[in-house]
Every structure is written in C-alpha cells, then in structure tokens.
Design a protein around this motif. Structure first.
Motif, PDB file in Angstrom:
ATOM      1  N   HIS A 184     -33.495  20.889  30.361  1.00 18.66           N
ATOM      2  CA  HIS A 184     -33.803  19.465  30.487  1.00 18.66           C
ATOM      3  C   HIS A 184     -35.133  19.278  31.218  1.00 18.66           C
ATOM      4  O   HIS A 184     -35.553  20.146  31.987  1.00 18.66           O
ATOM      5  CB  HIS A 184     -32.717  18.739  31.290  1.00 18.66           C
ATOM      6  CG  HIS A 184     -31.440  18.568  30.547  1.00 18.66           C
ATOM      7  ND1 HIS A 184     -30.497  19.562  30.459  1.00 18.66           N
ATOM      8  CD2 HIS A 184     -30.945  17.501  29.843  1.00 18.66           C
ATOM      9  CE1 HIS A 184     -29.470  19.130  29.732  1.00 18.66           C
ATOM     10  NE2 HIS A 184     -29.717  17.885  29.345  1.00 18.66           N
ATOM     11  N   THR A 185     -35.759  18.135  30.976  1.00 21.70           N
ATOM     12  CA  THR A 185     -36.916  17.785  31.788  1.00 21.70           C
ATOM     13  C   THR A 185     -36.425  17.526  33.210  1.00 21.70           C
ATOM     14  O   THR A 185     -35.312  17.026  33.412  1.00 21.70           O
ATOM     15  CB  THR A 185     -37.612  16.516  31.260  1.00 21.70           C
ATOM     16  OG1 THR A 185     -36.677  15.431  31.298  1.00 21.70           O
ATOM     17  CG2 THR A 185     -38.100  16.707  29.841  1.00 21.70           C
ATOM     18  N   PRO A 205     -36.651  12.220  34.025  1.00 19.91           N
ATOM     19  CA  PRO A 205     -35.846  13.442  34.112  1.00 19.91           C
ATOM     20  C   PRO A 205     -34.636  13.355  33.199  1.00 19.91           C
ATOM     21  O   PRO A 205     -34.222  12.270  32.804  1.00 19.91           O
ATOM     22  CB  PRO A 205     -35.416  13.459  35.582  1.00 19.91           C
ATOM     23  CG  PRO A 205     -35.439  12.028  36.007  1.00 19.91           C
ATOM     24  CD  PRO A 205     -36.530  11.371  35.222  1.00 19.91           C
ATOM     25  N   GLY A 206     -34.077  14.518  32.860  1.00 19.92           N
ATOM     26  CA  GLY A 206     -32.807  14.552  32.135  1.00 19.92           C
ATOM     27  C   GLY A 206     -32.927  14.447  30.632  1.00 19.92           C
ATOM     28  O   GLY A 206     -31.922  14.232  29.947  1.00 19.92           O
ATOM     29  N   ILE A 207     -34.143  14.599  30.103  1.00 21.36           N
ATOM     30  CA  ILE A 207     -34.272  14.601  28.645  1.00 21.36           C
ATOM     31  C   ILE A 207     -34.044  16.018  28.130  1.00 21.36           C
ATOM     32  O   ILE A 207     -34.703  16.953  28.559  1.00 21.36           O
ATOM     33  CB  ILE A 207     -35.665  14.067  28.225  1.00 21.36           C
ATOM     34  CG1 ILE A 207     -35.761  12.591  28.588  1.00 21.36           C
ATOM     35  CG2 ILE A 207     -35.917  14.301  26.742  1.00 21.36           C
ATOM     36  CD1 ILE A 207     -37.066  11.931  28.201  1.00 21.36           C
TER      37      ILE A 207
END
Lengths: 328, 328, 328, 328
Positions: C72-73, C30-32
């Motif tokens: 974000h992913t 997560p968070g890409i």
C-alpha cells in the motif's frame, strides 16, 4: 517572495508611506461569514498609541475589496486593504543617505539598487504586519475549532513588563521581549514531511515578522540541556495526550494533539533617540545619526496578536492540506 | 511537502528500512564539476560509529543516477541515491503498537491511518538527513564564494562535549546540544520580502531536520534582553561591515554582508535504554517500553554537517533567486 | 521545473541513456493498494515494438523504492524507477556536433552550455514519458470514480491508421497524428480560478509530452467558426448535463459534470531515415545528416496512454485541491 | 490558484461588479521606469466600445498603489488596481437561479456552494483580463529585447473580420475567432524541462483567459497531417535560424531563437440576444432564458492584446528563471 502557503495562500503588498498596505488571500473556503467589524479587536491589539508604543496612529479601517459578497467569503481571492492616512511629508532624504542601524535601510538600498521606497522603511516596515493580522483574523475563522492565545511574557529581561518599559523610557532607550503563543484544539497530524514540518511552516512565517530573531518550540533551547529521560513526553491517552509537553505539541514535525507552544524572541526597537554611529552612504564615512520623532519603546508589546495571526495562517494552511490528502 | 526551494529545488524520498533514500535537485546550473568522492568528507562527518553515536553503520555510497554526465552537472535534475544495506529484519510489530515517546511513531500512525512504514521511523527517520547532506555538498559547489562552518558548541548543557557524553552514557541516558553555524562571504541582498526572509528560509529547512526544537540568529534570545543602544550594529564601512554583529548577518530579513550566525537547539535522542511509559495503541492502555538496541547518546554530534547543508541549500536558492531579479 | 502539482505533486528525473528514469509522487493519500503488476497494462500500451514503433525495447520493470509498504501507499513520497538496460554504446559524438532537425539537440546544447547529456536526447527523450505513465497509473487509483480513455483518431491526416503507417514506411518517412481523450465521472467544480483552469492544468502537462504541438477542448478550433447559438450548451438537468458538449466538459475553466473531451496534435517523428540539412555546430556550416538506426514511424501511436496519464495526474491534483477547500 | 509564475509572479483579484479588479506582481527587477500613461495604449486595445464589442465602458484608469516610487519599480511587489465605476445595479437574482449557457454561472454556483458573486460573472468575468493586460504592460518592460504582436486573423470562419461581424449582428448572434501571436527577439534556451516547456507555460496562461478553447504552436494541428521530412525545420545558421518554422520557435519545449508563433481559438460570446434553453436551479426544470442588454458580438476582437500580455508574462518569467540558472 510575497506569497506564502499551499492552499490558504496569502500575498502581501504595500509600503509604510505609500497609498495603502494590503493582503490577498486565496484558497479560502466559500461561505465563511465575515464583516469589517470582525477585524476590530485584533487590529486594536496591534495598534500603537499605548504606553511604550509609537504615537503614530492610523485608523486601520479594513476595506474588503474582493472575494466578499453578501457578508460571506465567495471562494474567490479575498483582498483586504488599509489606506495610509497618517503619513508625514517630512524630509526622508536624510535617511536615504544615512541608513539607521538595525533597520533594513542599508540592505534595501543595496538589494534594490537604490530604487527602494525608503520612507518609513517602505515595504520592510512593521506596518506590513497589519496585513498579517488581517489574514490571521480570516484564518482563525477557517479553523474555528482551534484556540490561539499569545502574550508578552518578558520585556527587557523582566517579567514585570510595565516596570521594564518605564526604565527604558527613562534612559531614552528601547527594549526587546519574548512572546509566547499557545494553541489548543489542534488535530493530530498537521505538518507535512519532509520539509513542511509544523515547526518549519510556523517559523517561516514567524521570521517574516520584522524584529524576530529566535523561535523555540516546547522546551526549545532548554531541551538541549535536558536528558532524554526528562525530555521524552510519555503518551498516556489514546487521544495522544502526553504527561508532559516538552515537545510543544509537535513530534516528528507533526502536531500530536497536545497544546502547541512556542516562544519568539523580539529584538529591541531599532529606532532610538540616542545618537548612533552609522555609515553615510554618500560620503562613505561614518556619521552620527539621531533618529528624530518618537518610537515604540518596546515593539514586542504589539507582537502577540501578530504571533497569533501567523499561527492561525500556518495552521489553516496545514489543515487544508491535510484535508486534501485524506482519501475519504 | 517533500520539495523545497524556488530555483535550487530539492525533493527528498525514501525510508530508513526501505531499499534506499535519495534526493533530486532541480535548478542546478550546468557545468559544475562533481564526482562521488566529493561527498566523502561530509558524509563521513554525518556518519555514525563514533563515540556517542549509534553503531548501525551504512556504507553511504552516493550513486548519481541522473543529471550527471562526463563528471559534470548537465542542467537536468540531479538525482543521488543511497541504498540501505544494513537494515535488520527484526520484529518491528511491537513498535507498531507501542509508539516510542519523543518519536514520530504515534503521529505517523495517526496521520497516515496506520499505513506508514514504521520500521526505524520510516520516512521520518534521521537517515533522511543523508539526502540533505548530499544536497548540501552540491549546494556548496553552487556558491563557492561562501564558506560555511558549523560545530557543536554545547552538549547536555556543557561545553566539554566529551565529558557530557561520558556522563550520559554512564546513566544509560541521552543528551541534547547546541550547534552553531557561521557562514562568511555572503553577498549583501539575499532574502526576499515579505515571506522569504533569509531567516525564514533557513529556519524552514532547519526545522525539517529531526530533533531540532529551536533556532536563533545573531544574539537571538539574548537580544530580547538587550537595550536598543546595545543591540544595534553600527555600520562602519561601505561594504556593510558593522562594528558588532548582534543581527547575525541579517537585517530586515536580508543578508547584510556580515557573517551569518545562527544556533540550533537539538533535543536529546528520544531512544534511550531506560524503561519508559507510553500508550499501547492496541490495548489503549499505558505500557512500559524498553527500546532495545544501542542508540546515539547525543544525536547533536551528527548535526553540524547537516546544519551546514541546509545553510548551503538555503543560500544557493536565495542567491539564484537574487540573480534572476537583477536586471543586468 | 521538474515538479508539477499542488497536492498530488510529481517530480521527474533521468535520461534516455543514463542508469534510469524515475518519478517521485508526493501527496498521495495513504492506504492505496498498489503492486508492480498494476503498471503492466499501461506500460505495455506505451511500449514500442509494434508496427510503426521503434524496435528498441526495454523491459520497463517498475521498481517502487519509496513510500510503499505492505503493498500500500504509506503517505510518504512514492518513488518509482525504471532502469535503462537496452542502451547502445554507439558513438554519439556525431550527434553532439550535428543537431538533428526537430529534436532538442540544438536547444539543449545552447541552454546547458554544452554540458547536456546528448545521448538519445538525454533528459529530453520521449523515454521520460515512462515516468509520466507510471505517475498516471497511480493517479488513476487516486480518482477511481473517473474513467479516462484516449485513442489515436487520425494519423498522417487519415482515419485509417494502418494504411497511413504503411504508406509512410514505404516512403522512409514519418507521420503525426491526433489523439483524443475522453474522461467521464468527473465531479462538477474542478479547476481553480484564475490561473488553474482545468484547461490550463491539463494543457500544461500535455505540452510537457515531447512532440505535442496543439491542444483543443470540446469543439476547440471549430468553435471559433461557430455561432454562439450553435456553440452554447443548454443545461438540461440538475446534474449539469448539457444537451450538447461543445465545451468539452469545462465551462469558465471549471469542470461542469459532462465528459471532458480534448484532442492533442502530435507532430511527425523527427528522426527519419531520409538525409536532412542541418547545422554542424563545430564548423558553423550546414551539413547533410542521415539519422541512423530505425525509429518510430508514428510516435503518436504511443501517445494515447500518455494522454490518459497526464489527464489522471491533472484531475487527481485538482480533485485533491478542491477537497481541501471544501469546508466540510 | 490566483497566482502564477516562479520569479515574475502575478496574483489576480477582484470581481466584475465589486469595487475593483487588480493585480500584484512580485519579482519585478527594481529600477524599471513606469508611469500610468504606459498602460494607455494596451488598455485601449482591450477596451470595449468599438463595433462588435459591448457598450459597457469603464474608465480603466490604472492606479499603481504599491511597489512604485519616483516613477520606477522599487523591487517590492507592484500592485495595480482598476476601480469599477460603471456597474449597473440591475436585478441579478434572475441570473442566480437561471445559469446562462456557456457561462461560468452554473459551475461557480456549484463549486462555491452558492456563495459566489454572480453579478456579471463575478471573479470569472472577462473584466479580469484587465489585470492581465496591466501585468503584460509591465512584463513587456522587463523583456524590452522581445517584440510581441498579436492580431485577429479570422472571425466566424472568415478572414474578412468586419463582414463576419456585420452578418452576425444581423442575426442577433455572436461569433468566435482565431488570434495569432508572434514574438521575435527571444533568446535561445527559454523553457524548463520537464514540465515548464515554453508551450506549457504559455498555454497555462492562455487557458486562463475566458473563452479560449484551443491553442497550437507553429504548424500545430496541421503538423499532425505532415510528414517528418516536411515538418522538420533545417537549422541553417549558428544563431539557430531554421529554413522553415513549423516548430513555431520552440523545439523540445525550449525556445530555439526563431519567432515564437502560436494561435488561440476563441469561442463565440456566450451572451446572445436569442432565447436559449437552460436549467432553472430553483425549480430543477428547463426554462427559456433571454439574456438582456447588449453584448460583444465577437469577444475575440478584444483578445489580441490579452494574448500579447500572457506571452510577455510567460516570457518574462522564463527569462528570469533562465538568468537564475546561468552560473555566470
């Protein structure tokens, strides 16, 4: 399929009356200290020979034959085998034709076109749980921060286990039981949507154990009779701690930081001394079968350590998968 | 992991308030007749809008966007999507900080470092079961010889479902229930030792359904209170037919030709109108949360068709795997 | 199987002339940060419309429909779709009966019992590489420390690419080529014994690209003609740096810290304007087929960005797996 | 990952100087006749002891320890082990610190944090191919309709193998070679889009063999220098027979009924008697290493039977998967 897991992957092989049973574990981090004596305690807990268990006793000596060097895991697949020494050369041909009720005999014969090793249940034997217990011992070392403890909380419907077994033995019958497993120290976030919920992975492994017919997490079946206002666990701390633990430590399929709690239902041992009606495959007619020898009165007595093993295996794999996904 | 199955493999994606939810199914034999109207009946059974279910209604129109040509499966991956049209643009920021008890909000936030789509539960939403039902409709066509029927046999601890729901609604509360699923026409021999027992595969999928907290096969937990002489099912015909069916159609992890029977415990809906105590992630203190809007009083009402779906998916995969291994 | 990878897992779906092609990626941290414009550059490199490529042009607009929130992913499966807009409704029935030499037409018809979507190659179309490129763009963001660059180093046996294409076009023929891919910044230790050697994983993905018929790492086939004293790369630094790089950055199947180097052989485009002999499935006799329309003279021109994509996908998965196993 | 395959799944374990190497094969149909002597011929072909191969000779006696009963496969996992008897207890500590160029020593040390079993390459040793050959012998029995034959067609760049070896030995050096494998009798339709093309699966396994650095199918790299009109294989019979076989029996990733043809590039043996420069891990400086003992001059001599094995394993799995998907 004889393999389970994504990162901490175990492959099981062997038969009750073949040369050995064994397990290969892939994906173990290197550098974990391990010695054959580490297995002693859990193997002993699984062992038969106590009251209510079968008198067939095996040495159950673990031989670590791969992936192990200088008393540590190497990172390569770890293989542990247990030789079968105490197999009796009695005539199993009878069992081949007259499948024991409750056993895998009939389905194994059908599925494998009669080529299955029917001696002592072959690959379907409870002896294969030896491999699970061994894989569990290693898994526990992969997740040292997590404590797992399982116990038999009920046998034959009674909480007084010894009494229940005594009664069953008098009747030449067998009884089942309920095993409860609790694990603490589990980080928040184990379990993968959509299919690999923590419950999914644990139950998948639990139902690989012979004789298991039910599993419930937290309040489980009782939850179906509760109101939402009773069942919902209020979160009361930043750590995720909840006031109650009806969820059994898993919300939305993901561990929530509270103790993991589940119970599994163990059916009564299928082999009993009483005569039973069953099909004679050869004649196509119903025969009376008396299963000879002595058997576990209550196989559930031996299940707690197996329940711990599958919990450790499941959590080790989920934890390693979660580590992979953390982008840090 | 969002993928499940060895041959009949399904991959699920989507969120409650994103553009769509969908499923890709790999391994479907080519030439299976399929049209969007085939989904209508099962989708309707899952749909909300009835008494005791949420009034959010979606059109739930299946769009088959891959693997489908001239009204038949092609053998290539089949993808079915459902657009989300009825998502409300209300302020979800509150939910971001105040995780609802019993929901995935807290664990999703922790697991995904706060990047999770928290609107309506995101990927953890019950809306994802739409994809399961669609995959189940296709799976049923892969195994036309097998009949599957599930129903809600108990809600809030009562067999009078309607009464139970009425009472719960009066109390502004929610209730759980028990769903029983029966499948007939299953050939002997499905299930793979050691890990992919029929129970393992079915339970793996069952616990992917949100709100499921327990599963039992045949006599299940009651078996743990039976004697072996009561529990053992005598085989009385060459077809494998047994006099009783305490095993629920599975012996040694392998289907035995008798009806598959299992029950799953559905917890009460987590969203209730009553005020609840829960953590405020931002302040780190406990707050009172009142979940707005109207919700399913009894989510279990919508589970039977999902239970059928996962049964069909599990059996389709096990049957295709068994076909592969038959050397004929 | 339409799924590949253990942690960074991609699932591909769609057809050349169906509504869309797409990819679902599971296991992304997560968070890409991700936006549709991130895909532009790589999609453009894959795109046709340049000299030597087909004039069918699609908009190739990526739609991120799942697993993406606030740019974000999220950690949930990421699904990206590309609608097919520029499909011509010409009569494909001819191609159904007369399989084009070098294409999948004949095998797809046989494998899928005639139910395959034969329009433009269906699921076997090179258009599916669009999904690979998209998955590659995301994979590159998962492994920002690694740089990957591929280029066409030879076409039709010539290093002067433009000249080679010009000559082929004059002859109404097509040519193949060789693409070389180099990746730097790869940590030591990626690749898993025994089966998931770095070469195994990369080649598995490389041969999923249509038209690829060979792959070699480092000196590759030339190594078979070298002496050990010439081929062995002396390690000269603690970082693992070697004096030469005949191994192409992989020793014992594991990345060794030196640049990864591999080359893939791209066969000449199968669709050519020249008349060809092939079977008429309906008549069972050989017919003359002239493939209409204009086609890529040299499909290899479009392969470099696809080669980069599969390298990124392979390395992202191997890196995440390695992270899981590191017990720190 | 030490496991490969979807239905015919193999798991490999063991080390060069540990107690044994072995393989477990899951998914084998029951009822296949098998005896230890069935392995003799292929094991002998792999064996060292001939001119150009190392004089370390092992008995290589296969012990079938699971999944085998009454001389037939049972359907349960089949495990075959080979004990290591001829391991020398020489001092391997030197090799621990001074990684041999071209070997896995350095990467194994790094990947496994120094816990790897470095004796004789440990799990990375070519000795593990013994397990591949055993799995290949069984696989050949699963697909009796398919004939597979591999041979060394070139060594050290020469087609006169014996001459090439003689020259290399005179120079105290080693040489590589090219092995060609041809398989006939393959049904049309093996290989799974998108990722499990027949080339993908075969190459995945091929690069698991130590020392392989390239693979090409049909015309392979030469195809990249051909024109489309030369390369396209005209289909001339309903059986799928083509006039030429530039595709090497695979079109669109799917077998097309023509002979499967591939070649693999084997690098020269890394262990040579000549002194070499390499890093001393302990000192961090470059040292001169002379690898003692005698080694294979041309390891490629032993590869043909391994190439046959991986071909049989790949085709067995693809064929079983294809059977599963056929809805008949």
């Amino acid at each position: 399929m004889n393999t389970f897991g994504r990162i901490y992957r175990i492959s099981i092989f062997g038969e009750s009356h073949g040369p050995l049973v064994g397990v290969t574990i892939d994906g173990i981090p290197p550098g974990i200290k391990l010695s054959p004596s580490d297995f002693t305690s859990d193997l002993l807990r699984r062992k038969s020979g106590r009251k209510g268990t079968t008198p067939r006793t095996e040495d159950d000596i673990p031989e670590i034959v791969a992936g192990w060097f200088n008393e540590h895991t190497t990172g390569a697949p770890l293989t542990i085998i247990f030789r079968n020494n105490n197999t009796k050369s009695k005539d199993y041909n009878k069992l081949r034709d007259i499948p024991r009720p409750g056993h895998s005999d009939f389905v194994a014969h059908s599925k494998f076109d009669g080529y299955n090793d029917y001696r002592g249940g072959g690959h379907f034997s409870g002896r294969l749980t030896l491999a699970l217990v061994a894989a569990g011992v290693v898994a526990k070392k992969v997740i040292p921060q997590i404590s797992i403890a399982a116990k038999l909380i009920e046998a034959g419907g009674k909480t007084d286990i010894d009494l229940a077994i005594e009664e069953a033995q008098k009747q030449n019958d067998s009884i089942g039981g309920i095993v409860e497993c609790v694990a603490t120290g589990i980080p928040i976030g184990l379990g993968e949507p959509f299919f690999d919920s923590a419950e999914s992975v644990i139950s998948h492994l639990a139902f690989a154990i012979p004789a298991i017919k039910g599993i419930e997490f937290g309040s489980g079946f009782a939850a179906s009779r509760m109101k939402g206002s009773e069942h919902n666990d209020s979160i009361i701390e930043s750590s995720g701690k909840t006031a109650t633990n009806n969820a059994g430590g898993i919300t939305g399929g993901i561990t929530n930081g509270n103790p993991l709690v589940f119970r599994i239902a163990v059916k009564p041992t299928s082999s009993i001394s009483k005569p039973q009606q069953t099909l004679n495959i050869k004649t196509g007619k119903v025969d009376t079968l008396t299963v000879e020898g002595r058997h576990d009165t209550c196989i559930a007595l031996r299940v707690p350590v197996v329940a711990e093993a599958i919990t450790a295996i499941a959590l080790a794999d989920l934890l390693l998968v979660e580590k992979a996904r953390k982008n840090r």
